[in-house]
Design an enzyme around this catalytic site. Structure first.
Site, mmCIF file in Angstrom:
data_model
loop_
_atom_site.group_PDB
_atom_site.id
_atom_site.type_symbol
_atom_site.label_atom_id
_atom_site.label_comp_id
_atom_site.label_asym_id
_atom_site.label_seq_id
_atom_site.Cartn_x
_atom_site.Cartn_y
_atom_site.Cartn_z
ATOM 1 C CD GLU A 126 -9.200 10.792 -4.639
ATOM 2 O OE1 GLU A 126 -8.626 11.794 -5.112
ATOM 3 O OE2 GLU A 126 -8.683 10.051 -3.787
ATOM 4 C CD GLU A 271 -7.098 4.963 -5.230
ATOM 5 O OE1 GLU A 271 -6.247 5.806 -4.876
ATOM 6 O OE2 GLU A 271 -7.737 5.036 -6.304
#
Length: 501
Positions: A126, A271
Site C-alpha cells: 500500500e 490481504e
C-alpha cells in the site's frame, strides 16, 4: 440415531479407500486460499512450530512481510509456496541501484533456493496510499529486482508485484465505472500494469469488506459484506448483479485496469479478512461475523466462482492472518484478525483446503442455459413467463422463500427458468434461445444453496461435509458408502472426476 464408533470407523475406511484409489484424481487446478503470517505479537509459535502447524493443517501457500531467515529456513523442504516481501522502509535501500537490488536478491532469495519454494516478491505494501513519498522509486525498485531475477534465471519461477489498497480504486460502484486514483493512474499505475503484463505477473490488492461496510452502512447491508444471501446490487451499466463486496471490488479493479488498456492478466488478493474482536465503536466486529466471512470466502474462492465480470476465473487469495498479533498498532481489531490464537487454538473453525468436502462433478462439457447480459428486463420477463407457463419449466425454486429466490432480480430468475426449460428439453438445439435473450454456458451459474440442474445427463454434484458423530454424519457416511461403487464406475468410463480433498 447416534453415529457409532464402528460406523465412524467404517466411514473412515471408505473415505481412505476413495481418497487413495487410483480411480480418483485430486484436483490440482483452480484457485487457492493462502495465509498471511506475521511475527508482530507476543508468545507466538516459533517459525518451525508455525511451519509444522501449516503443514498439519494442509496450508500450501503463505505470504510473509519480509525475508525473515528463521521463517525461510523453517519452510525449507516443506514445499509450501511462499511470497516474501520488501518492507516499505527498505524500498529506498534495495532500489538504490541495480547493484543493491542484485545483492538483495542474492542474499534474501537465491540463498534459500531451491529448498524453500519462493514463488513471489511483494515490493512494499500500500505504498501509494500510506507512503506517497516512495511513489517515484517504487517502479524502479521493482524493475531492478526483476532484472536481478532475470540475471539469475529465476524470473519464470518468481513473480514480482506490489500490493495496492482497495481505496486506490475510485468510484468503485458500480464496478464498471471504476478508475484508479488520478494522482497515480498515468504516472505510476499504468507503467506498473505494463510491467505486470510483460513479465506475466499479477496485480496484488488488499480488500477489507468490513472497512467498506463501516463507511457505507447506511446504504449497505452487512449480509452484502459477509457473502450472506441478499438481494444484491445491480450495475446499471452492465446489468450484472453483485451480491457481495468482494466480487464488486475485484471487478472494479478489472474495470480500472481496462481503462488503462489492460485486460491481460489476473488479480491476486494479497490481504482480506475480518477481525473477531474490536473496540465498542467498531461496528460489525464479532467472532461470528469473522467466522462467517472467512468460511464463505473460502467456499467462494475454492469453488472457482469467479466474479460477475469474469465468472469461473480463479482469484487466488491470502487471508489476513494466521495468528492474532497483539503488538499491531491501532484499534483493538488490528490485533485480532487471526484465525488462531498464539497458542495455536482456533479463534473459530476454518478449513482453507476444502478437505472437509468431496465434490464430484460430471464431464467437462456440462452446459447450462442462462440469460444474456445487457438484455432488457421486459424482454427477459416475457421469455421467463413463457418458460414457466407454456414451457413447463420448474420455477418453484425462484418463488419467495425458496432456495433460488435470492438474488431477487429478473436476470437471476430468468436464468433459472431458462435452464430448467433447457434441461427438460434434453438440451436440444434451439431450446436455449428464447428469441435471442438466452445463451448456453459451460460455467456453472449455481450460487450458494441455489443449485442449477446439470447439463450432463445423470451426473450431479455431490458434496459431503466433515463427518460428525451425529445422525447427519451417519447419513453422510451411508451416502458415501453407496456412492463409492458409482464413483468407481464413472471413473472407469473415463469421465472427469474432481475430488477436492
Amino acid at each position: 440415531m447416534a453415529f457409532s464408533k464402528a460406523g465412524a470407523t467404517l466411514c473412515n475406511v471408505v473415505l481412505s479407500i476413495l481418497i487413495t484409489s487410483s480411480f480418483i484424481v485430486p484436483s490440482s487446478a483452480g484457485a487457492f486460499v493462502g495465509m498471511n503470517y506475521g511475527l508482530d505479537g507476543d508468545n507466538l509459535p516459533s517459525p518451525q512450530q508455525a511451519v509444522d502447524f501449516m503443514k498439519k493443517h494442509g496450508m500450501a501457500q503463505v505470504r510473509i512481510y519480509d525475508t525473515n531467515a528463521a521463517i525461510l529456513n523453517a519452510l525449507a523442504g516443506s514445499n509450501i509456496q511462499v511470497m516474501v516481501g520488501i518492507p516499505n522502509e527498505e524500498i529506498l535501500s534495495v532500489g538504490e541501484s541495480n547493484v543493491t537490488a542484485a545483492n538483495w536478491v542474492k542474499k534474501n532469495i537465491a540463498t534459500y533456493l531451491p529448498n524453500t519454494n519462493i514463488t513471489g516478491i511483494a515490493v512494499g505494501s500500500e505504498v501509494l496510499s500510506d507512503y506517497p513519498s516512495l511513489a517515484s522509486v517504487l517502479l524502479p525498485t521493482i524493475n531492478y529486482v526483476h532484472e536481478a531475477l532475470v540475471a539469475m534465471s529465476l524470473d519464470t519461477q518468481i513473480k514480482i508485484s506490489t500490493p495496492i489498497a482497495a481505496s486506490l480504486i475510485e468510484d468503485s460502484f458500480p464496478p464498471s465505472q471504476a478508475s484508479f486514483n488520478q494522482t497515480y493512474a498515468r504516472t505510476v499505475i499504468e507503467p506498473l500494469l505494463d510491467f505486470l503484463s510483460q513479465t506475466g505477473s499479477y496485480l496484488l490488492i488488499n480488500i477489507y469488506p468490513l472497512d467498506i461496510y463501516q463507511q457505507n452502512q447506511k446504504v449497505m447491508s452487512i449480509d452484502y459484506a459477509l457473502f450472506r444471501p441478499n438481494s444484491g446490487i445491480m450495475d446499471s451499466n452492465t446489468n450484472l448483479l453483485y451480491t457481495n463486496v468482494f466480487d464488486a471490488m475485484i471487478d472494479a479493479a478489472f474495470s480500472a485496469m481496462a481503462e488503462l488498456n489492460h485486460t491481460d492478466f489476473s488479480v491476486v488478493v494479497s490481504e482480506t479478512g475480518w477481525p473477531s474482536r474490536g473496540d465498542t465503536d467498531e461496528v460489525g466486529v464479532s467472532v461470528d461475523n469473522a467466522a462467517t466471512y472467512a468460511n464463505n470466502l473460502v467456499k467462494h474462492i475454492l469453488n472457482n466462482t469467479g466474479t460477475p465480470r469474469r465468472p469461473g476465473i480463479a482469484i487466488n487469495t491470502y487471508i489476513y492472518e494466521l495468528f492474532n498479533e497483539d503488538r499491531r498498532q491501532g484499534a483493538t481489531s488490528e490485533k485480532n484478525y487471526g484465525i488462531y490464537y498464539p497458542d495455536q487454538t482456533p479463534v473459530y473453525s476454518l478449513d482453507t483446503t476444502g478437505a472437509g468436502m468431496i465434490s464430484v462433478t460430471g464431464p467437462a462439457n456440462r452446459t447450462w442455459c442462462v440469460a444474456k447480459q445487457g438484455v432488457s428486463s421486459s424482454s427477459l420477463q416475457a421469455a421467463m413467463d413463457f418458460a414457466c407457463g407454456e414451457g413447463s419449466a420448474d420455477c418453484s425454486q425462484i418463488q419467495p422463500g425458496q432456495t433460488c429466490f435470492n438474488p431477487d432480480s429478473v436476470p437471476a430468475h430468468a436464468s433459472y427458468a431458462f435452464n430448467s426449460y433447457y434441461q427438460r428439453n434434453s438440451m436440444a438445439s434451439g431450446s436455449c434461445d428464447f428469441a435471442g435473450v438466452a445463451t448456453v454456458t459451460t460455467i456453472d451459474p449455481s450460487l450458494g444453496q441455489c443449485i442449477y440442474p446439470s447439463g450432463s445427463q445423470g451426473n450431479q454434484s455431490i458434496s459431503i461435509g466433515n463427518l460428525k458423530s451425529s445422525g447427519a454424519g451417519s447419513t453422510y457416511c451411508q451416502s458415501l458408502i453407496l456412492l463409492g461403487p458409482i464413483i468407481m464406475l464413472v471413473s472407469t468410463l473415463r469421465l472427469d472426476l474432481v475430488v477436492q480433498l
